[in-house]
Design a protein around this motif. Sequence first.
Motif, PDB file in Angstrom:
ATOM      1  N   GLU A  93      -6.830   2.638  -3.300  1.00 17.09           N
ATOM      2  CA  GLU A  93      -5.474   3.025  -2.920  1.00 17.09           C
ATOM      3  C   GLU A  93      -5.432   3.483  -1.461  1.00 17.09           C
ATOM      4  N   MET A  94      -6.490   4.185  -1.028  1.00 13.45           N
ATOM      5  CA  MET A  94      -6.563   4.651   0.347  1.00 13.45           C
ATOM      6  C   MET A  94      -6.720   3.481   1.317  1.00 13.45           C
TER       7      MET A  94
ATOM      8  N   ARG B  67      -5.670   0.433   0.874  1.00 15.95           N
ATOM      9  CA  ARG B  67      -4.378  -0.266   0.975  1.00 15.95           C
ATOM     10  C   ARG B  67      -3.422   0.519   1.865  1.00 15.95           C
ATOM     11  N   TYR B  68      -3.450   1.829   1.718  1.00 16.89           N
ATOM     12  CA  TYR B  68      -2.557   2.681   2.516  1.00 16.89           C
ATOM     13  C   TYR B  68      -2.902   2.595   4.006  1.00 16.89           C
ATOM     14  N   PHE B  69      -4.180   2.412   4.330  1.00 21.69           N
ATOM     15  CA  PHE B  69      -4.584   2.257   5.735  1.00 21.69           C
ATOM     16  C   PHE B  69      -3.832   1.092   6.370  1.00 21.69           C
ATOM     17  N   SER B  70      -3.715   0.001   5.637  1.00 22.71           N
ATOM     18  CA  SER B  70      -2.978  -1.167   6.155  1.00 22.71           C
ATOM     19  C   SER B  70      -1.509  -0.825   6.383  1.00 22.71           C
ATOM     20  N   TYR B  71      -0.940  -0.050   5.450  1.00 21.04           N
ATOM     21  CA  TYR B  71       0.464   0.353   5.567  1.00 21.04           C
ATOM     22  C   TYR B  71       0.679   1.204   6.820  1.00 21.04           C
ATOM     23  N   VAL B  72      -0.207   2.198   7.017  1.00 19.45           N
ATOM     24  CA  VAL B  72      -0.090   3.078   8.180  1.00 19.45           C
ATOM     25  C   VAL B  72      -0.310   2.300   9.485  1.00 19.45           C
TER      26      VAL B  72
ATOM     27  N   GLY C 245       0.807  -1.225   0.000  1.00 17.50           N
ATOM     28  CA  GLY C 245       0.000   0.000   0.000  1.00 17.50           C
ATOM     29  C   GLY C 245       0.830   1.261   0.000  1.00 17.50           C
ATOM     30  N   ALA C 246       2.161   1.153   0.099  1.00 15.28           N
ATOM     31  CA  ALA C 246       3.033   2.329   0.094  1.00 15.28           C
ATOM     32  C   ALA C 246       2.967   3.038  -1.250  1.00 15.28           C
TER      33      ALA C 246
END
Length: 595
Positions: free
Chosen positions: A281-282, A284-289, A236-237
């Motif tokens: 995309e958001m 996926r980014y939630f998982s990254y954060v 997700g980065a």
Amino acid sequence: MEKHTYQTGIIGNCAFLAHIATDTNVEWMCWPRFDSQFIFGGLLDKQKGGEFSVKPKGEFTTKQYYLENTNILRTEVTCENGKYRVTDFAPRFRKHDRYYRPLILIRKIEVLEGNPRIRVKCEPVCDYGQKKWEKLLGSDSIEFTGCEERMTLTSNIPLTYLDEESYFALNETKYLLLNYGAEIDKSLTGIAEEYLRETTEYWRLWIKHSSIAGFYQPYVIRSALALKIHQYEDTGAIIAASTTSLPEFPGSGRNWDYRYCWLRDTYYVLTSLNHIGHFEEMERYFSYVTDISFGDKQHFRYQPLYGINTQKDLTEVIMDHLDGYMGNKPVRIGNQASEHIQNDIYGQVLVSLLPLYTDHRFVFTERKDSDKWISSILDKIERTIDEKDAGIWEFRNIAHIHCYSNLFQWAGCNAAEKMALTINNNDLVERAVALKERAAAHIENCYDPERKVYTHAVGSPHLDASTLQLIMMNYLDPVSEKAKDHLIALEKELKTEDGLFYRYIHSDDFGKPKTTFLICAFWYVEALACVGRLDDAVREFEKLLKYCNHLLLFSEDVDERTGSQWGNFPQAYSHVGLMNAAYRIAMKLDRPIFL
């Protein structure tokens, strides 16, 4: 001085990115990840960077363009004996209920006219250009070994021609498939054509499912396609750029590695993709954060940037043996900014993910540990709200209480307040409101009533384009005289005649900046639209469009005198700026489509 533009286009599939030059060479490609060492790195050293080209004998001219509404790149080559086309792409499509994005680069070579004689040269390198791969010839492929990994080049071109790099007559369609560990279960021609068809369909459907207004649509479409492939789908980065060490201006020494995930940049990317109706995309980014927030031995603060696998150690190393882009040294791998204190990022994480709680297309109850997650970021804001930091422009030896940093702490607390109301946590609401007021107090300490402008930091007289965000984030009411006066003061000091914008004009660790920062000019356009100067916004937006390259791709920096592109390329920031400015203008224009 001649205008400099980057003569490459990018292809990618959310697993890797490659830069294809107008002469057909793969100028830059890192495998197996965005931040890995390069397989082809001619962008930074023509001699040591290896080569993967499809060139004719003798003189030639080229024309390069994207297959419409895709990330598939075509280069047409006209030479003495005829004309041919190279189609380059990274496969991406739905397969077995998931996105298939193998580490495969496919090159299709077609005759368009006559009987061109061509030579294919495939010479990958490793260890940052200090070593070449060993070649082992098979029946229909060349296996590259000796660099602790294996790659295979499969082709219907006679392997002798490839091995000896000899010229041959191109009289039928040829294919090159460079493969890093993917399973191939069909004939070369079958798989290349199937993947091309499926990848074309995927990108065109992605664009059809985008809500893009009619205002300069081709530019917004190209920017959206470019941004999409900067997300590393495994984690997700989202990376700031796929390149490293392209100078902010020649001889500047400002050559940075941007192949990492800046929390700040990601906020802007997600905002622009949300505007066109893309939300995966958001998520996926939630998982990254979440991985960063609750990782082992988590420090009380975030780093400004992380590796695409959430790695924290991005130690900066200089590669002395590489010439650098057009001789511009140093070449840097890693980025020391990962060690900086930049306190705007907590707010940007909160604002980035706010829609997951306030947009009813999402089911917020799916978010695990919401109370704990929101509270942990408010903790970080509380610990850092009164301290000096390096700011948005990542000053290396200068610290201030920056207006921009406090603005995003203010905005982040607003977002946290909304999230807390959604999950019915009154304690978090009260904390967020109290912190929001503290952030606002710091911002007001930056105000200069005589000049009617907010300076870049408490106690500093200098102006900074990042304070345009005071208007865009609605800290200042856009219709107020205070907002209009602030904008006038900034444009008087930082704007060029051609609509470009300097970040700032005071000296930093490296002296005075000599190039303008493109996203600042797009911020200026947004601010104009916000305060109601819509005709000015449209005019200034149109001025900026000429600073792209032949494929509508934008760099990080632009030289005011020559209009040259500099800095890393293509820069996610710049494409975000274009998309957000176009969106803001389109919303203000609100014209029926038939007018």
